[in-house]
Every structure is written in C-alpha cells, then in structure tokens.
Design an enzyme around this catalytic site. Structure first.
Site, PDB file in Angstrom:
ATOM      1  N   GLY A 103       0.822  -1.218   0.000  1.00  0.00           N
ATOM      2  CA  GLY A 103       0.000   0.000   0.000  1.00  0.00           C
ATOM      3  C   GLY A 103       0.847   1.255   0.000  1.00  0.00           C
ATOM      4  O   GLY A 103       0.331   2.356   0.184  1.00  0.00           O
ATOM      5  N   LEU A 104       2.163   1.089  -0.209  1.00  0.00           N
ATOM      6  CA  LEU A 104       3.052   2.244  -0.136  1.00  0.00           C
ATOM      7  C   LEU A 104       3.541   2.690  -1.525  1.00  0.00           C
ATOM      8  O   LEU A 104       4.562   3.377  -1.644  1.00  0.00           O
ATOM      9  CB  LEU A 104       4.244   1.937   0.794  1.00  0.00           C
ATOM     10  N   ASP A 150      -1.341   7.820  -7.175  1.00  0.00           N
ATOM     11  CA  ASP A 150      -0.082   7.218  -6.716  1.00  0.00           C
ATOM     12  C   ASP A 150       1.090   7.695  -7.572  1.00  0.00           C
ATOM     13  O   ASP A 150       2.141   8.087  -7.054  1.00  0.00           O
ATOM     14  CB  ASP A 150      -0.160   5.684  -6.794  1.00  0.00           C
TER      15      ASP A 150
HETATM   16  C1  MEV Z   1      -4.110   2.966  -4.010  1.00  0.00           C
HETATM   17  O1  MEV Z   1      -2.886   3.462  -3.487  1.00  0.00           O
HETATM   18  C2  MEV Z   1      -5.126   4.064  -3.994  1.00  0.00           C
HETATM   19  C3  MEV Z   1      -6.484   3.696  -4.549  1.00  0.00           C
HETATM   20  O2  MEV Z   1      -7.330   4.838  -4.330  1.00  0.00           O
HETATM   21  C4  MEV Z   1      -6.427   3.345  -6.013  1.00  0.00           C
HETATM   22  C5  MEV Z   1      -6.146   4.539  -6.911  1.00  0.00           C
HETATM   23  O3  MEV Z   1      -6.423   5.683  -6.522  1.00  0.00           O
HETATM   24  O4  MEV Z   1      -5.674   4.311  -8.033  1.00  0.00           O
HETATM   25  C6  MEV Z   1      -7.098   2.525  -3.786  1.00  0.00           C
END
Ligand code: MEV
Length: 318
Positions: A103-104, A150
């Site tokens: 998630g980073l 991201d």
């Molecule tokens: C993932 O880091 C963030 C999400 O909102 C997906 C995205 O925005 O592309 C879950």
C-alpha cells in the site's frame, strides 16, 4: 533511436494516502504524500536481442508473458510502442526499498522511474506530463482503473491534493509534518479491493455519492488543517476516513487491531489504513513530542515501521 548512453538511472519515492483513497477513483479529492522509501531503476544495454527486467535475482522478458514486474513491463512496452522497439536488447534493473503489495506505492514508483529512465536511455527526455501518462500504463496493468494519484505523488514528491478532474496540486507545507507508517506484513491486491469498493458503490449509489462528496470536503479541510498546524483536527479527519474505509470493506481485523493498538497510548492524534487496504499499511499522526516513543513501541511488534517527514523529493536522476 539515438546513440545509447552507457546507463541511465532514475529513482522515485513511494507514497502514503493521507485521506481519500478509493473515493478518489470515483472522482473525489484526496491527499497523498511521498515517503522516504524509493525505487531505483537503471537502464543499460542488454547482452542479446531480448529486452529484460531484473529485480532481486529474478528476470522477466519485456515482451513475454505478464510477469512479476508487470508495472515495469507495461511501461516498457508502451515506450517501445511509442518510440520504436530497439534493435538490441535493453536491461531494466529495479532496486526497490518499497515492499510490493504494502500500500506504499511500489508499482507507481517503479512505473515512474522506469518511464523516465528507459525513455531517456533511448534518446527521449520526457516532461512530467508524458512521464505521468506513460507511468499510468504500469498502474493500469496492476489494477485496471487507477485514479492516477499514486504516480503523481511519486513523480512530484511532497504532498499533493488530487482529483481525476483537476489533476495534482502541490500543497505548500509551512511547517514539517511527521507520519508514523506501519506495514502489517500482509501483501494485498489493489485490483480486488478497487473492485470490492465499486460493488459497494453499485449497491448503495446515493450513500456512496454523499460519502464521496464528504471526502472531497474532508480533503480540503485537511489542507487547511495542515496550513494552520491544527494536528488534532487532522487526526480527527484521519479517524473519520478509517470509519468510512471500514464501511466500504477495505479494513481487516488485523488493521483494526493495529490502529486500536497505535491509538491506545494516546501518542497519536489519529490513524487509518493507507492505500487500498485489505492488508498493507496503516499511517498514524503522532503528537510531535511523542513520535519517537510511538515508533519504538510499535516497532517491537511490527518491524517494518518508520517515521516519515514530509516533504520528500519526487522523481530524480541518480
Ligand atoms: C491505491 O494506493 C489508492 C487507490 O485509491 C487506487 C487509486 O487511486 O488508483 C485505492
């Protein structure tokens, strides 16, 4: 293709989402920041005719089956499609400090650094808009419908306010802010989580629309709280975000317990999962005088814990 240089290296940082993940996919504002863990990509001439991607002793062919490094693969293919496939093989070597699936922002950082270094190696120095456009193919290969937040956070560094419609706006930070990042150690799939949230939206369209609006409001409030240094309010907004992420099904028992644990000694103003959820990492906002203490305590249970000071540099040549 112009004359090849010996090698080109670029690096880009990972990211945390401070507020608005998932809702940003569906159009709301969100706030993200670069972190002090980076992915470095070095591009050089290969041995044979095949272009390959290497990382940690593993190798994937750029044109072969979708492999372990699908983000870099998708970016490289896109570059070859747009600028021509080189007649001699190219070697794309990834060294990343960002755990994949945490998630980073590992795939975004790899995509941004690959887009910049590979295009430059074959003779095209791209501006940020082009790098961002090409990096998005890496993100698409990972989860189909990326919002783009991201890769923008990784490319630009610092902290950004982002929406699909407005793009990224850098948030000037008059005062430093420190976040505690804790990786649960459990990898997760962004695409599965993004699909889960989309199903929730289909099930409760009106509630979801109101919640998305609330996240745009909360993102703007968070920017204000940063500029005035209102850390308790910033923490309260993070706690509110966590409650909504629980509702859309992105939290897990482990993340809930971890957040409760981090908040239990009152060393932090707020905490929430960051990124897609379903595992991955959480972030907490420590009280400035208690940040070291909070880190020492949580690192005894979660060894991948660290403090990050914002701003961090975005894409850079090495
Ligand atoms: C993932 O880091 C963030 C999400 O909102 C997906 C995205 O925005 O592309 C879950």
């Amino acid at each position: 293709m112009s004359a090849l240089e010996n090698s080109i290296t670029a690096s880009a940082p990972g990211k945390v989402i401070i507020i608005g993940e998932h809702f940003v996919v569906h159009g709301s504002y969100a706030v993200a920041a670069a972190i002090n863990k980076r992915a470095k990509v070095t591009v050089s001439a290969g041995k044979g005719n095949e272009s390959v991607i290497l990382s940690n002793g593993e190798k994937t062919s750029v044109m072969g089956e979708k492999g372990k490094f699908s983000a870099a693969q998708a970016v490289a293919r896109r570059i070859f499609e747009e600028y021509g496939t080189p007649s001699k093989g190219i070697r794309v070597e990834i060294e990343s400090e960002i755990p994949p699936g945490s998630g980073l922002g590992s795939s975004a950082a790899i995509s941004v650094a690959t887009a910049a270094s590979l295009s430059k190696f074959i003779g095209h120095t791209l501006d940020n808009d082009r790098i961002s456009e090409i990096a998005s193919f890496g993100e698409k290969s990972v989860h189909g419908n990326p919002s783009g937040i991201d890769s923008e956070a990784s490319l630009l560094g610092g902290m950004i306010l982002y929406s699909r419609e407005t793009g990224a706006k850098q948030i000037p930070l008059n005062r430093g802010i420190q976040l505690l990042v804790v990786y649960s150690g459990h990898e997760r799939s962004t695409s599965a989580l993004v699909s889960k949230v989309t199903r929730k939206k289909e099930e409760f369209p009106s509630t979801f629309a109101h919640l998305s609006d609330a996240f745009s409001f909360a993102s703007l409030q968070l920017v204000d709280a940063l500029s005035t240094g209102d850390l308790p309010y910033l923490g309260a907004l993070m706690n509110l975000a966590q409650a909504s992420l629980f509702w859309v099904g992105c939290s897990t028992k482990e993340l809930d317990n971890l957040i409760e644990n981090v908040l239990s000694d009152e060393s932090c103003f707020g905490a929430k999962l960051t990124g897609a959820g379903g595992g991955g990492s959480i972030i907490a906002l420590p009280k400035p005088e208690k940040a070291g203490e909070a880190l020492t305590r949580i690192s005894k249970q979660y060894s991948s814990s660290f403090l990050v000071s914002i701003p961090q540099e975005g894409l850079r040549w090495e």
